[in-house]
Structures are given as structure tokens and as C-alpha cells.
Design an enzyme around this catalytic site. Sequence first.
Site, PDB file in Angstrom:
ATOM      1  N   SER A   1     -10.056   1.762   2.747  1.00 28.70           N
ATOM      2  CA  SER A   1      -8.967   2.653   1.758  1.00 28.70           C
ATOM      3  C   SER A   1      -7.870   1.554   1.165  1.00 28.70           C
ATOM      4  O   SER A   1      -7.182   2.013   0.177  1.00 28.70           O
ATOM      5  CB  SER A   1      -8.229   3.553   2.650  1.00 28.70           C
TER       6      SER A   1
ATOM      7  N   SER B   1      -9.973  -0.599   6.840  1.00 26.35           N
ATOM      8  CA  SER B   1      -9.290  -0.527   5.660  1.00 26.35           C
ATOM      9  C   SER B   1      -8.568  -1.590   5.161  1.00 26.35           C
ATOM     10  O   SER B   1      -8.428  -1.675   3.923  1.00 26.35           O
ATOM     11  CB  SER B   1      -8.275   0.758   5.712  1.00 26.35           C
TER      12      SER B   1
ATOM     13  N   LYS C   1       0.691  -1.165  -0.020  1.00 23.85           N
ATOM     14  CA  LYS C   1       0.222  -0.124  -0.067  1.00 23.85           C
ATOM     15  C   LYS C   1       0.900   1.225   0.117  1.00 23.85           C
ATOM     16  O   LYS C   1       1.857   1.243   0.561  1.00 23.85           O
ATOM     17  CB  LYS C   1      -0.875  -0.117   1.281  1.00 23.85           C
TER      18      LYS C   1
END
Length: 489
Positions: free
Chosen positions: A156, A180, A81
Site C-alpha cells: 500500500s 506494504s 505516507k
Amino acid sequence: MSDMKPYEFTIAQAADMLRRHELTSQTLTRSVLDRIHAVEDKVGAFITILDESAMEQAVSADVLISEGRGGVLTGIPIGIKDLICTEGIRTTCASRMLEHFIPPYDATVIRKLKAAGAVMVGKLNMDEFAMGASTENSAFKPTHNPWDLSRIPGGSSGGSAAAVAADMCLGSLGSDTGGSIRQPSSHCGVVGMKPTYGRISRFGLVAFASSLDQIGPITKDTRDCALLMNALAGYDSMDSTSVPEPVPDYTSFLSGDLKGMVAGIPKEYHASQGLDPEVAAAVRQAVQTLEHLGVRCVEVSLPHTAYAVAVYYVIAPCEASSNLARYDGVKYGFRDVSAESLMDMYRNTRSKGFGPEVQRRILLGTYSLSSGYYDAYYGKASRVRTLIMEDFKAAFKTCDVLLSPVAPTPAYPIGQHIDDPLTMYLSDIFTLSANLAGIPGMSVPCGFTEQGLPIGLQLMGPHFSEGNLLKVAWHFEQSTDFHKRKATL
Ligand code: GLN
């Protein structure tokens, strides 16, 4: 396995073949990179693709393996990420503010993956600064759900979940401040774990809300989740919130049976308004499957559940407003050079560098922390947070694990809620409490809607009970095949 393409392998499968010299990391990494280039136009999971350095790392991994010095992650292609700092590699947080930011150091989790010989294939798309639940808040592009490209992948960590679901990496790292990791895993039909607060070092994780943030793995199945947990967990003197609790071998939990295990069914979660009937049915079915496996299920109550959204959306923006004060155009990141005064420079930098959702959070947080309001908002929210923690403590007196939905609905069409932040916030209802209480939670695939969209089952447990969650999830996988289904792209 002979009819499988290398990019389709799980980490455990690929590691076996690498060890038996039936596959090289170079072949595997090439296969994954080709896969990325074949489907990235459709999925949009990556912000940065690391073709060259990934192949270099694969060469080194093959040397280690040929010398018998490899571990289980050696030569395995992993995605990261884009809010985890990678030395010499752009780390954008999907924000204009950090579009050109190249960290001078590696996060601890990156150091650990490198030491294990993993191959880093790229940096993954996300909601800007991890604020969102759909990956539509990325400043660069949306990510598409591999199961239905017109839909959100969740967020997210939407890029991290979509990339694993689309076989663009064998596993990935995400972060979870309020769901997330778990929610995009649920929407993309993969396994995701948010560990206990303090279990994995956050040194080098760009901070959103420091009392809630945790890094965790997203994988194709539970065994791979355990393998990544083994590599990532542990004390780190560079993170003052890291806990010096010994790390078990998480794969040792993937055995035995579930007899004697007690699962709590939180009634507030299952009776929640707005819970989609197909999600409710899949979760109910999963509870029955576990009962057949010997788990005893009892109803429990988490009476303060209804306050979780309000508490989180005070605490997280407050901490964000403080953490994001560092992006002022002076120290690093974007700077507006057109301004004629210092104040204008600050104002323009932050107006142009941050997208609308990040600005909304900063405004909310700054307001709640301002003089005269602190006690009414942040102070009050912190006190209710304690009540939410107490709810869990009481529940875990009667059960070992809690079973619930992850998200109230399956993945929705891109654009559907983008102008309605409140609806987005409310959809976090089942995931926020684990962060507020600091307990571990995971999502494991438990069904599909009639339209073919994945549904996840959430498992939550007491602090440092990751092994137990993995055990329940693994036994569930042994008698279901939801985790084996693939999106067709
Ligand atoms: N959806 C939540 C938010 O927007 C959670 C995000 C997260 O876990 N990073 O804040």
C-alpha cells in the site's frame, strides 16, 4: 557528482555536500519541489505537497548547518505516507473518511524527523487505510510506476516508493502490515525495510491491524536506509508495543565482509506456484552473487508458509474491523448529514466514507469475530500464526538470514487485478509471514525484467537483526548496480 541534479542525490551524498557548504537545503529543497511539480502529473505520488512549509524548514535547516549544529538528516527532503499523523497537516489515509482530517499532534516518527532537522515535502498516496497491494484503492487517484507509467507501483505504500524512485524526495516513510513497504520497494527498484515489531514507535500511525503494523524507511540505497533507521528506531513510552532494546548505529554494519554468514533459502518460497520465471532467475542470480561474497547458502523449510495468506486475511481484517469502528461520523472524519436517524447516519457515513476494499475487510473481520465464529476463525488463525513463528525460529537455528523473492511477479498493469481481490491477496504470499512473526524484512533491488521492470530480493532475519540485513544488502549493492539505475520520466 557535478553532473547530478540535487534532487538525484542520495541522503548520504546530499548530507555530505550540505556539511561541506557545497549545497544549501534551500537549493536542494527547491530542486526537489521543482522535480515534484515536473513529474507529479505522470506519477501521482502525492496527496499533499508542502511547498511553503518545506521551504521554511529548509531555511531553518540552513541556519542549523551554518552554525555547525546539523545532523545527517538536517535539510534533507523527506516524504511521508499519508497515514502518519502530522500536526496541522491533512492526514487522509487516502480515504474520503479522513479527507479533511487535520491531526492536532505529530506522530513520534515525525517528531523525530523534525528534531533531526529533516524537511517534509509532502504526504504520499497509498491504498485506502493501507489495505491493498497496488495503490489502486486510494480514494483519490492511482499512483503510477515510474518505470512504466501504465503499471502499478505496488502498495500500500505505493506513493512512498514511487516518489523515491522518481526522485521526488530523497527518502520516505511507509508502513508495512503485510508487505506494504517491501513490495512497492521491489516494484519501484528502491530499498525498503520493515523493522522488527516494536522497533519503531507507531504512536500517531493510523491503525490498520495493530498486531502487525510497523513504520519503516524507503530509500534509494542501503546506506540511506541505515541513516533513517538510526533516526527512527527506539523505545517510546507513547507506544505500548515499543521495545526498550538499545539502538545500534546501523551504519556501523556497512563494512567488513560476509565471510561466515549463513543464508537460508526457504524451499517453499522458491518452489512457489505462480512465481514468475524472470523473478525466480533474478533471485537465484542474487543468491549466487552473495555466495561469491562468502555467504554460505543452505536450504531451509518454512512448512507453514502455505497458510500465511489465510491466517493474515483473517487476523488483519479482524483487527481492522475493530480499529475502524471509530469512524462513525460522530467523533471525527466524514459524516453523512442527509440521514434522518442515528442508525442511518452511521450506515450512510460508513457506506459513503469507506471504499469497497475497506468495506470488504470490515465485513470479513466483523463476521470472523462474531459470536460463535471467533474460535473457528480468529482463534484458529492465531494458533496457526504461532506455528508460522515457530517455523522461523527453527530456521534461524541454522542460518542468519533468509533470502527470497518479495513478490511473485513484477509490477502488473493498472486495472489488471482490481476486480479480483483473491489474486491480489495471494500475491502477498512472500511478505505476510514476516509480519505474522514480527521479524524484520527488507527489499533490495536485484534485477530487471526484459521489459525493464525492477525486481527485489527479500532479506528476513531474527528479531532485532536489522543491522545484519543491512550488512548483507550493502555488500550486495557493492557488487551490483541495480540500485543505481534510474527510471526515465
Ligand atoms: N497487501 C496487504 C493487504 O492488503 C498488505 C497491506 C499492508 O502491508 N499495509 O492487507
